[in-house]
Design a protein around this motif. Structure first.
Motif, PDB file in Angstrom:
ATOM      1  N   ARG A  97       0.836  -1.211   0.000  1.00  0.00           N
ATOM      2  CA  ARG A  97       0.000   0.000   0.000  1.00  0.00           C
ATOM      3  C   ARG A  97       0.866   1.254   0.000  1.00  0.00           C
ATOM      4  O   ARG A  97       0.584   2.215  -0.733  1.00  0.00           O
ATOM      5  CB  ARG A  97      -0.925   0.003   1.217  1.00  0.00           C
ATOM      6  CG  ARG A  97      -1.694   1.316   1.340  1.00  0.00           C
ATOM      7  CD  ARG A  97      -2.677   1.316   2.474  1.00  0.00           C
ATOM      8  NE  ARG A  97      -3.180   2.669   2.706  1.00  0.00           N
ATOM      9  CZ  ARG A  97      -4.146   2.969   3.560  1.00  0.00           C
ATOM     10  NH1 ARG A  97      -4.731   2.009   4.263  1.00  0.00           N
ATOM     11  NH2 ARG A  97      -4.544   4.220   3.726  1.00  0.00           N
ATOM     12  N   THR A  98       1.913   1.245   0.809  1.00  0.00           N
ATOM     13  CA  THR A  98       2.819   2.396   0.830  1.00  0.00           C
ATOM     14  C   THR A  98       3.405   2.651  -0.554  1.00  0.00           C
ATOM     15  O   THR A  98       3.479   3.792  -1.024  1.00  0.00           O
ATOM     16  CB  THR A  98       3.956   2.152   1.841  1.00  0.00           C
ATOM     17  OG1 THR A  98       3.400   1.988   3.144  1.00  0.00           O
ATOM     18  CG2 THR A  98       4.932   3.318   1.852  1.00  0.00           C
ATOM     19  N   TRP A  99       3.815   1.575  -1.214  1.00  0.00           N
ATOM     20  CA  TRP A  99       4.410   1.722  -2.542  1.00  0.00           C
ATOM     21  C   TRP A  99       3.372   2.170  -3.562  1.00  0.00           C
ATOM     22  O   TRP A  99       3.656   3.011  -4.420  1.00  0.00           O
ATOM     23  CB  TRP A  99       5.029   0.396  -2.977  1.00  0.00           C
ATOM     24  CG  TRP A  99       5.759   0.503  -4.280  1.00  0.00           C
ATOM     25  CD1 TRP A  99       7.051   0.881  -4.474  1.00  0.00           C
ATOM     26  CD2 TRP A  99       5.211   0.249  -5.586  1.00  0.00           C
ATOM     27  NE1 TRP A  99       7.357   0.878  -5.817  1.00  0.00           N
ATOM     28  CE2 TRP A  99       6.250   0.498  -6.525  1.00  0.00           C
ATOM     29  CE3 TRP A  99       3.975  -0.156  -6.049  1.00  0.00           C
ATOM     30  CZ2 TRP A  99       6.064   0.346  -7.893  1.00  0.00           C
ATOM     31  CZ3 TRP A  99       3.789  -0.305  -7.416  1.00  0.00           C
ATOM     32  CH2 TRP A  99       4.823  -0.057  -8.321  1.00  0.00           C
ATOM     33  N   VAL A 100       2.155   1.632  -3.505  1.00  0.00           N
ATOM     34  CA  VAL A 100       1.095   2.020  -4.438  1.00  0.00           C
ATOM     35  C   VAL A 100       0.750   3.495  -4.258  1.00  0.00           C
ATOM     36  O   VAL A 100       0.550   4.227  -5.239  1.00  0.00           O
ATOM     37  CB  VAL A 100      -0.155   1.134  -4.244  1.00  0.00           C
ATOM     38  CG1 VAL A 100      -1.349   1.693  -5.017  1.00  0.00           C
ATOM     39  CG2 VAL A 100       0.139  -0.294  -4.695  1.00  0.00           C
ATOM     40  N   ASP A 101       0.686   3.952  -3.008  1.00  0.00           N
ATOM     41  CA  ASP A 101       0.407   5.376  -2.773  1.00  0.00           C
ATOM     42  C   ASP A 101       1.491   6.245  -3.400  1.00  0.00           C
ATOM     43  O   ASP A 101       1.213   7.302  -3.975  1.00  0.00           O
ATOM     44  CB  ASP A 101       0.317   5.649  -1.268  1.00  0.00           C
ATOM     45  CG  ASP A 101      -0.949   5.071  -0.656  1.00  0.00           C
ATOM     46  OD1 ASP A 101      -1.881   4.755  -1.418  1.00  0.00           O
ATOM     47  OD2 ASP A 101      -1.000   4.935   0.582  1.00  0.00           O
ATOM     48  N   TRP A 102       2.744   5.799  -3.271  1.00  0.00           N
ATOM     49  CA  TRP A 102       3.840   6.545  -3.915  1.00  0.00           C
ATOM     50  C   TRP A 102       3.678   6.536  -5.425  1.00  0.00           C
ATOM     51  O   TRP A 102       3.849   7.561  -6.086  1.00  0.00           O
ATOM     52  CB  TRP A 102       5.182   5.916  -3.532  1.00  0.00           C
ATOM     53  CG  TRP A 102       6.294   6.385  -4.426  1.00  0.00           C
ATOM     54  CD1 TRP A 102       7.009   7.535  -4.323  1.00  0.00           C
ATOM     55  CD2 TRP A 102       6.763   5.721  -5.614  1.00  0.00           C
ATOM     56  NE1 TRP A 102       7.911   7.639  -5.361  1.00  0.00           N
ATOM     57  CE2 TRP A 102       7.783   6.541  -6.171  1.00  0.00           C
ATOM     58  CE3 TRP A 102       6.437   4.533  -6.254  1.00  0.00           C
ATOM     59  CZ2 TRP A 102       8.466   6.194  -7.330  1.00  0.00           C
ATOM     60  CZ3 TRP A 102       7.115   4.186  -7.405  1.00  0.00           C
ATOM     61  CH2 TRP A 102       8.119   5.008  -7.940  1.00  0.00           C
ATOM     62  N   LEU A 103       3.364   5.374  -5.995  1.00  0.00           N
ATOM     63  CA  LEU A 103       3.222   5.251  -7.449  1.00  0.00           C
ATOM     64  C   LEU A 103       2.132   6.187  -7.970  1.00  0.00           C
ATOM     65  O   LEU A 103       2.322   6.886  -8.973  1.00  0.00           O
ATOM     66  CB  LEU A 103       2.876   3.801  -7.808  1.00  0.00           C
ATOM     67  CG  LEU A 103       2.695   3.503  -9.303  1.00  0.00           C
ATOM     68  CD1 LEU A 103       4.049   3.502  -9.997  1.00  0.00           C
ATOM     69  CD2 LEU A 103       1.995   2.157  -9.510  1.00  0.00           C
ATOM     70  N   ILE A 104       0.996   6.211  -7.291  1.00  0.00           N
ATOM     71  CA  ILE A 104      -0.118   7.065  -7.717  1.00  0.00           C
ATOM     72  C   ILE A 104       0.288   8.533  -7.682  1.00  0.00           C
ATOM     73  O   ILE A 104       0.011   9.293  -8.610  1.00  0.00           O
ATOM     74  CB  ILE A 104      -1.345   6.819  -6.819  1.00  0.00           C
ATOM     75  CG1 ILE A 104      -1.883   5.403  -7.044  1.00  0.00           C
ATOM     76  CG2 ILE A 104      -2.430   7.854  -7.079  1.00  0.00           C
ATOM     77  CD1 ILE A 104      -2.959   4.999  -6.053  1.00  0.00           C
ATOM     78  N   ARG A 105       0.965   8.913  -6.607  1.00  0.00           N
ATOM     79  CA  ARG A 105       1.350  10.317  -6.462  1.00  0.00           C
ATOM     80  C   ARG A 105       2.455  10.696  -7.443  1.00  0.00           C
ATOM     81  O   ARG A 105       2.407  11.755  -8.066  1.00  0.00           O
ATOM     82  CB  ARG A 105       1.813  10.559  -5.025  1.00  0.00           C
ATOM     83  CG  ARG A 105       2.249  11.989  -4.762  1.00  0.00           C
ATOM     84  CD  ARG A 105       2.545  12.196  -3.296  1.00  0.00           C
ATOM     85  NE  ARG A 105       2.992  13.553  -3.033  1.00  0.00           N
ATOM     86  CZ  ARG A 105       3.244  14.019  -1.821  1.00  0.00           C
ATOM     87  NH1 ARG A 105       3.089  13.225  -0.775  1.00  0.00           N
ATOM     88  NH2 ARG A 105       3.651  15.262  -1.652  1.00  0.00           N
ATOM     89  N   GLU A 106       3.432   9.809  -7.601  1.00  0.00           N
ATOM     90  CA  GLU A 106       4.579  10.113  -8.456  1.00  0.00           C
ATOM     91  C   GLU A 106       4.187  10.235  -9.920  1.00  0.00           C
ATOM     92  O   GLU A 106       4.669  11.111 -10.636  1.00  0.00           O
ATOM     93  CB  GLU A 106       5.642   9.018  -8.290  1.00  0.00           C
ATOM     94  CG  GLU A 106       6.954   9.300  -9.001  1.00  0.00           C
ATOM     95  CD  GLU A 106       7.804  10.331  -8.279  1.00  0.00           C
ATOM     96  OE1 GLU A 106       8.823  10.732  -8.853  1.00  0.00           O
ATOM     97  OE2 GLU A 106       7.451  10.732  -7.147  1.00  0.00           O
ATOM     98  N   TYR A 107       3.290   9.339 -10.379  1.00  0.00           N
ATOM     99  CA  TYR A 107       2.929   9.308 -11.796  1.00  0.00           C
ATOM    100  C   TYR A 107       1.503   9.789 -12.061  1.00  0.00           C
ATOM    101  O   TYR A 107       0.989   9.604 -13.158  1.00  0.00           O
ATOM    102  CB  TYR A 107       3.134   7.896 -12.342  1.00  0.00           C
ATOM    103  CG  TYR A 107       4.589   7.488 -12.349  1.00  0.00           C
ATOM    104  CD1 TYR A 107       5.447   7.927 -13.349  1.00  0.00           C
ATOM    105  CD2 TYR A 107       5.110   6.699 -11.324  1.00  0.00           C
ATOM    106  CE1 TYR A 107       6.788   7.568 -13.342  1.00  0.00           C
ATOM    107  CE2 TYR A 107       6.448   6.338 -11.312  1.00  0.00           C
ATOM    108  CZ  TYR A 107       7.284   6.777 -12.320  1.00  0.00           C
ATOM    109  OH  TYR A 107       8.612   6.427 -12.316  1.00  0.00           O
TER     110      TYR A 107
END
Length: 282
Positions: free
Chosen positions: A83-93
């Motif tokens: 979840r932490t990584w997915v949140d980063w992915l959504i925000r980054e891209y």
């Protein structure tokens, strides 16, 4: 009340902005640089040891393990880490909910895509050295994954309805013919060679015997007939080329044995023949 969901028809316009250079640079400029500031959705329930493991130089112990094979003791940590990584992915891209919906964790196919991407993103940066991997592998495959995720979300129907939609029971289960399946997986094969009989018919059948030597099943018999085809030697000649001075001939012979050898014969009257040893090659 406005909705956070993005409909499928709005995705094309959003995707045009996903990798816009100017917008991307602005987003990077706004990305927190402080080591103390977390990236992604805050997880107040995240265990402190898990949080430290996620930001350490070494990957979590479960990263790299197939999602379905992660030990039960690590599954909660894996979910929180993903979840932490997915949140980063959504925000980054800047991924919209038409690509990653809030209910992504309820969809095994979407979860599998995101977890695989998490593994790849870690791998391309693992060496922490300048390389082509981020551009050639990560960003190239990220674009392909975005399209696959959009299709998966569209098929799930959650975005169009504005909320998670459960799949019908048995939607992705096959109705097997168990008897046919059992026959398929328990079928074995063997081959055996039998010489043709000198005359008549040789009947053959196969059977199964138990440990006591008792026959428990056998096949229908098949017949192997005596081969009556002409097996006598045969020789044929054909013209290959003709000139004003000579002809080139080619001979074909079959049904011969090792005791046979080739000869050429000539005759001026078709009655008396003179043998010649062959000068050509086979």
């Amino acid at each position: 009340m406005s909705s956070n969901w993005v409909a499928d028809e709005d995705l094309d316009e959003i995707e045009d902005e996903l990798f816009d250079d100017d917008g991307f640079n602005d987003e990077v400029a706004e990305t927190p640089t402080s080591d103390d500031e977390a990236i992604g959705t805050p997880l107040p329930y995240l265990d402190q040891e898990v949080a430290e493991e996620l930001i350490s130089e070494s990957p979590p112990t479960w990263l790299g393990t197939r999602w379905r094979d992660i030990p039960k003791a690590d599954q909660a940590d894996a979910w929180n880490g993903l979840r932490t990584w997915v949140d980063w992915l959504i925000r980054e891209y800047r991924l919209p909910t038409a690509v990653v919906p809030p209910c992504w964790y309820k969809h095994p196919d979407i979860t599998a895509e995101l977890y695989a991407a998490m593994n790849m993103e870690y791998k391309v940066w693992e060496e922490q050295e300048p390389s082509l991997s981020p551009m050639m592998f990560w960003h190239t495959n990220l674009q392909q994954m975005i399209h696959r995720l959009r299709d998966a979300v569209t098929n799930a129907g959650c975005v169009s309805g504005g909320q998670h939609r459960d799949e019908s029971p048995g939607a992705h289960e096959l109705d097997y013919d168990e008897a046919d399946w059992n026959q398929q997986v328990t079928t074995a094969h063997s081959t055996e060679q039998f010489d043709r009989p000198d005359q008549g018919v040789l009947y053959v059948r196969a059977g199964l015997v138990d440990t006591n030597g008792e026959t428990v099943a056998h096949s229908e018999p098949v017949g192997i007939k005596h081969h009556e085809a002409d097996q006598s030697p045969n020789v044929e000649i054909e013209y290959l080329s003709t000139t004003s001075h000579y002809n080139t001939l080619q001979v074909h012979w079959s049904n011969y044995s090792k005791a046979h050898r080739l000869t050429w014969e000539t005759s001026l009257d078709g009655q008396t023949w003179e043998q010649h040893e062959p000068k050509g090659t086979r």
